[in-house]
Design an enzyme around this catalytic site. Structure first.
Site, PDB file in Angstrom:
ATOM      1  N   CYS A 113       1.024  -1.446  -0.298  1.00 22.03           N
ATOM      2  CA  CYS A 113      -0.081  -0.365  -0.420  1.00 22.03           C
ATOM      3  C   CYS A 113       0.776   1.144  -0.172  1.00 22.03           C
ATOM      4  CB  CYS A 113      -1.001  -0.075   0.833  1.00 22.03           C
ATOM      5  SG  CYS A 113      -2.289  -1.398   1.317  1.00 22.03           S
ATOM      6  N   HIS A 254      -2.915   7.237   2.752  1.00 23.46           N
ATOM      7  CA  HIS A 254      -3.492   5.766   2.416  1.00 23.46           C
ATOM      8  C   HIS A 254      -4.859   5.389   2.725  1.00 23.46           C
ATOM      9  CE1 HIS A 254      -4.145   1.799   1.613  1.00 23.46           C
ATOM     10  NE2 HIS A 254      -4.071   1.559   2.287  1.00 23.46           N
ATOM     11  N   ASN A 284     -10.395   0.051  -0.240  1.00 22.92           N
ATOM     12  CA  ASN A 284      -8.278   0.024  -0.302  1.00 22.92           C
ATOM     13  C   ASN A 284      -8.203  -1.455  -1.043  1.00 22.92           C
ATOM     14  OD1 ASN A 284      -5.803  -0.788   0.628  1.00 22.92           O
ATOM     15  ND2 ASN A 284      -5.841  -1.058   2.774  1.00 22.92           N
TER      16      ASN A 284
HETATM   17  O1  UT7 Z   1      -3.230  -1.578   3.698  1.00 25.82           O
HETATM   18  C1  UT7 Z   1      -2.737  -2.365   4.762  1.00 25.82           C
HETATM   19  C2  UT7 Z   1      -3.135  -1.598   5.974  1.00 25.82           C
HETATM   20  N1  UT7 Z   1      -4.509  -2.444   6.066  1.00 25.82           N
HETATM   21  C3  UT7 Z   1      -4.938  -1.414   7.150  1.00 25.82           C
HETATM   22  O2  UT7 Z   1      -4.450  -0.246   7.725  1.00 25.82           O
HETATM   23  C4  UT7 Z   1      -6.056  -1.933   7.930  1.00 25.82           C
HETATM   24  C5  UT7 Z   1      -6.145  -2.388   9.510  1.00 25.82           C
HETATM   25  N2  UT7 Z   1      -6.593  -2.835  10.112  1.00 25.82           N
HETATM   26  C6  UT7 Z   1      -7.897  -2.544  10.246  1.00 25.82           C
HETATM   27  O3  UT7 Z   1      -8.454  -2.007   9.517  1.00 25.82           O
HETATM   28  C7  UT7 Z   1      -9.045  -3.338  11.091  1.00 25.82           C
HETATM   29  O4  UT7 Z   1      -8.136  -3.674  11.889  1.00 25.82           O
HETATM   30  C8  UT7 Z   1     -10.011  -4.423  10.579  1.00 25.82           C
HETATM   31  C9  UT7 Z   1     -11.181  -3.567  10.359  1.00 25.82           C
HETATM   32  C10 UT7 Z   1      -9.072  -4.697   9.408  1.00 25.82           C
HETATM   33  C11 UT7 Z   1     -10.398  -4.922  11.299  1.00 25.82           C
HETATM   34  O5  UT7 Z   1     -10.983  -4.158  12.731  1.00 25.82           O
HETATM   35  P1  UT7 Z   1     -10.751  -4.305  14.169  1.00 25.82           P
HETATM   36  O6  UT7 Z   1     -12.272  -3.397  14.705  1.00 25.82           O
HETATM   37  O7  UT7 Z   1      -9.943  -4.624  14.749  1.00 25.82           O
HETATM   38  O8  UT7 Z   1     -11.631  -6.312  14.451  1.00 25.82           O
HETATM   39  P2  UT7 Z   1     -10.592  -7.230  14.946  1.00 25.82           P
HETATM   40  O9  UT7 Z   1      -9.977  -7.839  13.936  1.00 25.82           O
HETATM   41  O10 UT7 Z   1     -10.251  -6.897  16.472  1.00 25.82           O
HETATM   42  O11 UT7 Z   1     -12.171  -7.955  14.966  1.00 25.82           O
HETATM   43  C12 UT7 Z   1     -12.877  -7.954  15.560  1.00 25.82           C
HETATM   44  C13 UT7 Z   1     -14.491  -9.408  15.740  1.00 25.82           C
HETATM   45  C14 UT7 Z   1     -13.516 -10.199  15.272  1.00 25.82           C
HETATM   46  O12 UT7 Z   1     -14.168 -11.346  16.089  1.00 25.82           O
HETATM   47  P3  UT7 Z   1     -14.490 -11.898  17.571  1.00 25.82           P
HETATM   48  O13 UT7 Z   1     -13.251 -12.874  17.359  1.00 25.82           O
HETATM   49  O14 UT7 Z   1     -14.563 -10.529  18.568  1.00 25.82           O
HETATM   50  O15 UT7 Z   1     -15.828 -13.019  17.802  1.00 25.82           O
HETATM   51  C15 UT7 Z   1     -13.710 -10.781  13.999  1.00 25.82           C
HETATM   52  O16 UT7 Z   1     -13.463 -11.831  13.863  1.00 25.82           O
HETATM   53  O17 UT7 Z   1     -14.621  -8.705  14.083  1.00 25.82           O
HETATM   54  C16 UT7 Z   1     -14.058  -9.877  13.597  1.00 25.82           C
HETATM   55  N3  UT7 Z   1     -14.890  -9.317  11.982  1.00 25.82           N
HETATM   56  C17 UT7 Z   1     -15.697  -9.425  10.797  1.00 25.82           C
HETATM   57  N4  UT7 Z   1     -17.054  -9.422  12.110  1.00 25.82           N
HETATM   58  C18 UT7 Z   1     -17.785  -8.861  10.882  1.00 25.82           C
HETATM   59  C19 UT7 Z   1     -13.563  -9.489  11.128  1.00 25.82           C
HETATM   60  N5  UT7 Z   1     -13.797  -9.302   9.817  1.00 25.82           N
HETATM   61  C20 UT7 Z   1     -15.188  -8.402  10.586  1.00 25.82           C
HETATM   62  C21 UT7 Z   1     -16.513  -9.100   9.185  1.00 25.82           C
HETATM   63  N6  UT7 Z   1     -17.689  -9.190   9.684  1.00 25.82           N
HETATM   64  N7  UT7 Z   1     -16.218  -8.413   8.600  1.00 25.82           N
END
Ligand code: UT7
Length: 348
Positions: A113, A254, A284
């Site tokens: 990215c 980004h 993204n």
């Molecule tokens: O481009 C390169 C750089 N990339 C980025 O900058 C991405 C950076 N990261 C993020 O934007 C966020 O970390 C994410 C959007 C990827 C994830 O959001 P988060 O608030 O950090 O969620 P998390 O990974 O801590 O997950 C929280 C919960 C999990 O469930 P449990 O384990 O708490 O039961 C995930 O499985 O949300 C769940 N989850 C979803 N639920 C519904 C993850 N993706 C989804 C989804 N729909 N699409």
């Protein structure tokens, strides 16, 4: 130091025809529009239909940037991508050839990215050094081709697309000159964003497991790093240029997650209206993210000539970086949402 600089002369972007809304994803995966919108700010993304690959989207954006610059020739092509058409050779020579640019130097830059910022720095340096008098810099990715179809997290975030700039040789004191760069990496955290298989390491070690060709990301750690690194890079570059942070008119960061953009804005003390946001519409788009956000903001009038811009990126590697310029008189076509692939003039 010589006053020769690379100056922005043209800008363009392209989105592939297939639009996928959050509700479309919710019909295929265990997710909801509400989760995706509140956690990421993304409402839809575009993906390539079967048959189109990174060279195709790169060519469409490149052609629009050339038209915006009013030219059909450049002396260099640098393509930022992490989803090349093939592991070997690079995709850039094919893009140059199909755009009719002749036997110009053309190569890929892979910094995920951050790819566009790295490619811009490379092309700008080659122009400043007199190796080229003009360049087409393209950021293009088709991450939909490397995502695990069952991974709700990555499929919610990533979209395909391409954005491009034409640079020409000019003076450091004219509007549009690329004024400076800040680039960095940290390989000790390479595993946070990776496609484990498909490369020489796995072949050499005889490692192979089902699914190792898919993109993986440790979201939370990536999130924290993205905020810290984009903020520190922007801060360092502003200091290098003697730009007080409050003098920055627009931050074109980004487009990974609205919460990341807001956090970077808070770190830098920039109000919301100075943050360029188009991730709600495109997701993204990896190396295409920064030029697509810029093109959208220019088209809507949110960025105008004379605005001080900081572009900043963060991605796998880890890599991160920033670039600065004062926006010149450059016009841009609206991003076409869905031209049919058959309408493309640049067929394989
Ligand atoms: O481009 C390169 C750089 N990339 C980025 O900058 C991405 C950076 N990261 C993020 O934007 C966020 O970390 C994410 C959007 C990827 C994830 O959001 P988060 O608030 O950090 O969620 P998390 O990974 O801590 O997950 C929280 C919960 C999990 O469930 P449990 O384990 O708490 O039961 C995930 O499985 O949300 C769940 N989850 C979803 N639920 C519904 C993850 N993706 C989804 C989804 N729909 N699409």
């Amino acid at each position: 130091m010589s006053g020769r600089a690379a100056v922005l002369a043209g800008l363009g972007g392209w989105l592939p025809p297939t639009r996928i809304t959050n509700d479309d994803l919710a019909r295929q995966l265990d997710t909801t529009d509400e989760w995706i919108t509140t956690r990421t700010g993304i409402r839809q993304r575009f993906v390539v239909p079967p048959g189109l690959s990174t060279s195709d989207v790169a060519i469409e954006a490149g052609a629009r940037a050339l038209a915006s610059a009013g030219t059909d020739s450049v002396g260099l092509l640098v393509l930022a991508t992490s989803t090349p058409d093939h592991p070997c050779p690079a995709t850039a020579p094919e893009v140059a050839g199909r755009l009719g640019l002749g036997e110009i130097p053309a190569f890929d830059v892979a910094a995920v990215c951050t790819g566009f910022v790295y490619a811009l720095a490379t092309a700008s340096s080659m122009i400043r050094a007199g190796i080229a008098d003009s360049a087409l810099v393209i950021g293009a990715d088709t991450f939909s081709t490397i995502l695990d179809p069952g991974d709700r997290t990555t499929r919610a975030i990533f979209g395909d697309g391409a954005g491009a700039m034409v640079l020409r040789a000019g003076s450091l004191w004219e509007r549009g000159a690329l004024l400076g760069f800040d680039l960095a990496s940290d390989g000790s955290q390479a595993d946070l964003i990776t496609v484990p298989g498909g490369g020489s390491e796995y072949r050499s070690k005889g490692l192979a497991a089902p699914g190792d060709e898919f993109f993986t990301m440790q979201g939370r750690s990536v999130f924290r790093n993205a905020v810290t690194r984009m903020s520190e890079s922007s801060r360092r570059l502003a200091k290098q240029l003697d730009w007080p942070l409050e003098s920055i008119d627009r931050l074109v960061a980004h487009q990974a997650n609205i919460r990341i953009l807001t956090a970077v804005g808070n770190e830098l003390g920039l109000p919301e209206e100075k943050l360029v946001v188009n991730l709600d519409r495109v997701g993204n788009t990896v190396a295409a993210s920064i030029p697509l956000a810029l093109a959208d903001a220019v088209h809507t009038g949110s960025i105008a000539p004379g605005h001080r811009l900081l572009l900043c990126g963060f991605g796998g590697g880890l890599t991160w970086g920033a670039a600065a310029l004062e926006f010149p008189e450059v016009s841009v076509e609206p991003l076409p949402g869905s031209p049919a692939p058959a309408e493309s003039t640049y067929t394989k």
